[in-house]
Design a protein around this motif. Structure first.
Motif, PDB file in Angstrom:
ATOM      1  N   ARG A  34      -3.246 -12.696  85.317  1.00 15.84           N
ATOM      2  CA  ARG A  34      -4.320 -12.070  84.550  1.00 15.84           C
ATOM      3  C   ARG A  34      -3.734 -10.834  83.910  1.00 15.84           C
ATOM      4  N   CYS A  35      -4.512 -10.197  83.056  1.00  9.42           N
ATOM      5  CA  CYS A  35      -4.071  -8.993  82.361  1.00  9.42           C
ATOM      6  C   CYS A  35      -5.229  -8.001  82.389  1.00  9.42           C
ATOM      7  N   ASN A  36      -4.909  -6.723  82.347  1.00  6.55           N
ATOM      8  CA  ASN A  36      -5.970  -5.712  82.391  1.00  6.55           C
ATOM      9  C   ASN A  36      -6.175  -5.011  81.053  1.00  6.55           C
ATOM     10  N   CYS A  37      -5.683  -5.599  79.939  1.00  7.06           N
ATOM     11  CA  CYS A  37      -5.951  -4.989  78.631  1.00  7.06           C
ATOM     12  C   CYS A  37      -7.454  -5.060  78.356  1.00  7.06           C
ATOM     13  N   VAL A  61      -7.699 -16.631  84.140  1.00  8.40           N
ATOM     14  CA  VAL A  61      -6.336 -16.763  84.654  1.00  8.40           C
ATOM     15  C   VAL A  61      -5.599 -17.639  83.647  1.00  8.40           C
ATOM     16  N   ALA A  62      -4.423 -17.175  83.196  1.00  9.36           N
ATOM     17  CA  ALA A  62      -3.651 -17.917  82.200  1.00  9.36           C
ATOM     18  C   ALA A  62      -2.312 -18.352  82.772  1.00  9.36           C
ATOM     19  N   VAL A  63      -1.843 -19.503  82.295  1.00  3.30           N
ATOM     20  CA  VAL A  63      -0.517 -20.015  82.614  1.00  3.30           C
ATOM     21  C   VAL A  63       0.231 -20.219  81.298  1.00  3.30           C
ATOM     22  N   SER A  64       1.554 -20.320  81.354  1.00  6.05           N
ATOM     23  CA  SER A  64       2.375 -20.330  80.144  1.00  6.05           C
ATOM     24  C   SER A  64       2.782 -21.726  79.683  1.00  6.05           C
ATOM     25  N   ALA A  65       2.832 -21.867  78.346  1.00 12.72           N
ATOM     26  CA  ALA A  65       3.338 -23.079  77.711  1.00 12.72           C
ATOM     27  C   ALA A  65       4.014 -22.685  76.410  1.00 12.72           C
ATOM     28  N   PHE A 117     -10.081 -20.406  90.854  1.00 15.85           N
ATOM     29  CA  PHE A 117     -10.313 -20.200  92.282  1.00 15.85           C
ATOM     30  C   PHE A 117      -9.382 -21.043  93.149  1.00 15.85           C
ATOM     31  N   ASP A 118      -8.454 -21.770  92.519  1.00 12.71           N
ATOM     32  CA  ASP A 118      -7.421 -22.503  93.245  1.00 12.71           C
ATOM     33  C   ASP A 118      -6.292 -21.582  93.692  1.00 12.71           C
ATOM     34  N   PHE A 119      -6.276 -20.352  93.193  1.00 13.40           N
ATOM     35  CA  PHE A 119      -5.213 -19.397  93.477  1.00 13.40           C
ATOM     36  C   PHE A 119      -5.692 -18.362  94.476  1.00 13.40           C
ATOM     37  N   ALA A 120      -4.998 -18.247  95.588  1.00 13.41           N
ATOM     38  CA  ALA A 120      -5.356 -17.227  96.572  1.00 13.41           C
ATOM     39  C   ALA A 120      -5.063 -15.832  96.037  1.00 13.41           C
ATOM     40  N   GLU A 121      -4.008 -15.731  95.222  1.00 13.96           N
ATOM     41  CA  GLU A 121      -3.604 -14.432  94.694  1.00 13.96           C
ATOM     42  C   GLU A 121      -2.977 -14.618  93.317  1.00 13.96           C
ATOM     43  N   VAL A 122      -3.377 -13.780  92.383  1.00 12.64           N
ATOM     44  CA  VAL A 122      -2.854 -13.836  91.020  1.00 12.64           C
ATOM     45  C   VAL A 122      -2.433 -12.427  90.611  1.00 12.64           C
ATOM     46  N   PRO A 123      -1.205 -12.262  90.112  1.00 16.09           N
ATOM     47  CA  PRO A 123      -0.805 -10.933  89.642  1.00 16.09           C
ATOM     48  C   PRO A 123      -1.585 -10.549  88.382  1.00 16.09           C
ATOM     49  N   VAL A 124      -1.892  -9.275  88.281  1.00 12.54           N
ATOM     50  CA  VAL A 124      -2.550  -8.733  87.093  1.00 12.54           C
ATOM     51  C   VAL A 124      -1.526  -7.863  86.383  1.00 12.54           C
ATOM     52  N   THR A 125      -1.161  -8.244  85.174  1.00 12.67           N
ATOM     53  CA  THR A 125      -0.163  -7.477  84.431  1.00 12.67           C
ATOM     54  C   THR A 125      -0.803  -6.261  83.786  1.00 12.67           C
ATOM     55  N   ARG A 138       4.862  -4.923  83.682  1.00  9.29           N
ATOM     56  CA  ARG A 138       4.581  -4.302  84.975  1.00  9.29           C
ATOM     57  C   ARG A 138       3.348  -4.949  85.597  1.00  9.29           C
ATOM     58  N   ILE A 139       3.344  -5.010  86.905  1.00 13.55           N
ATOM     59  CA  ILE A 139       2.199  -5.522  87.639  1.00 13.55           C
ATOM     60  C   ILE A 139       1.271  -4.352  87.951  1.00 13.55           C
ATOM     61  N   ALA A 140       0.026  -4.471  87.498  1.00  9.77           N
ATOM     62  CA  ALA A 140      -0.974  -3.422  87.734  1.00  9.77           C
ATOM     63  C   ALA A 140      -1.653  -3.601  89.087  1.00  9.77           C
ATOM     64  N   GLY A 141      -1.682  -4.847  89.562  1.00  6.89           N
ATOM     65  CA  GLY A 141      -2.343  -5.133  90.835  1.00  6.89           C
ATOM     66  C   GLY A 141      -2.417  -6.629  91.064  1.00  6.89           C
ATOM     67  N   TRP A 142      -3.304  -7.007  91.968  1.00  8.59           N
ATOM     68  CA  TRP A 142      -3.437  -8.399  92.366  1.00  8.59           C
ATOM     69  C   TRP A 142      -4.906  -8.767  92.435  1.00  8.59           C
ATOM     70  N   LEU A 143      -5.225  -9.949  91.939  1.00 11.47           N
ATOM     71  CA  LEU A 143      -6.566 -10.492  92.057  1.00 11.47           C
ATOM     72  C   LEU A 143      -6.522 -11.494  93.196  1.00 11.47           C
ATOM     73  N   ARG A 144      -7.401 -11.324  94.166  1.00  9.20           N
ATOM     74  CA  ARG A 144      -7.387 -12.212  95.334  1.00  9.20           C
ATOM     75  C   ARG A 144      -8.715 -12.945  95.467  1.00  9.20           C
ATOM     76  N   TYR A 145      -8.614 -14.189  95.922  1.00  7.15           N
ATOM     77  CA  TYR A 145      -9.804 -15.000  96.153  1.00  7.15           C
ATOM     78  C   TYR A 145      -9.690 -15.638  97.531  1.00  7.15           C
ATOM     79  N   GLN A 146     -10.750 -15.508  98.282  1.00  5.65           N
ATOM     80  CA  GLN A 146     -10.811 -16.156  99.579  1.00  5.65           C
ATOM     81  C   GLN A 146     -12.175 -16.813  99.702  1.00  5.65           C
ATOM     82  N   ALA A 147     -12.182 -18.130  99.879  1.00  4.57           N
ATOM     83  CA  ALA A 147     -13.451 -18.864 100.033  1.00  4.57           C
ATOM     84  C   ALA A 147     -14.119 -18.440 101.311  1.00  4.57           C
TER      85      ALA A 147
END
Length: 149
Positions: A36-39, A48-52, A112-120, A135-144
């Motif tokens: 993710r990004c915090n802009c 949540v984005a993935v690269s292609a 929500f398939d990701f337990a933890e995602v870096p936030v740039t 730079r990593i600004a933090g982490w987004l976490r999900y726990q069911a």
């Protein structure tokens, strides 16, 4: 006949919420690029984005429904469905040869398939910093919560 690198990566099918825009994608490194990004835009969008690589995304239906949004430097190109409003993918400012793909648009996937995602750190974009590094600004976490209702 040798297999090209693109052929070893799975072809994924994706669509917006209403199904008007459909596309296929081969990810550069599977789900390992999830972030993710915090802009100002991304923090409101919340995806949540993935690269292609650009060549690995093919719109198969509804290209005319895609609407482009740009802001600030107008270098990044954010595409979304003009019918349902869902962000599908964007051409990155930090890597113009790549798209960031909304993981929620990919069939069978959810943010929500990701337990933890870096936030740039997007408020101070890598292209605006002297060192050019992400730079990593933090982490987004999900726990069911364990309830499935």
């Amino acid at each position: 006949m040798p297999t090209s690198p693109a052929e070893t990566r799975p072809l994924l099918h994706a669509a917006c919420h209403c199904g008007g825009v459909r596309f296929t994608v081969r990810l550069t490194d599977g789900l390992n690029t999830a972030r993710r990004c915090n802009c100002s835009y991304c923090r409101m969008r919340g995806a949540v984005a993935v690269s292609a690589d650009l060549a690995d995304v093919q719109v198969t239906q509804g290209e005319a429904l895609l609407t482009l949004y740009q802001f600030n430097t107008a270098e990044a190109k954010h595409y979304f469905c003009s019918t349902c409003g869902i962000y599908t993918f964007h051409q990155r400012r930090s890597s113009p040869d790549q798209y960031g793909i909304n993981v929620a648009c990919i069939e069978g996937m959810s943010p929500f398939d990701f337990a933890e995602v870096p936030v740039t750190e997007g408020r101070a974009h890598p292209r605006d910093r002297a060192d050019g590094k992400t730079r990593i600004a933090g982490w987004l976490r999900y726990q069911a919560n364990g309830h499935s209702e």
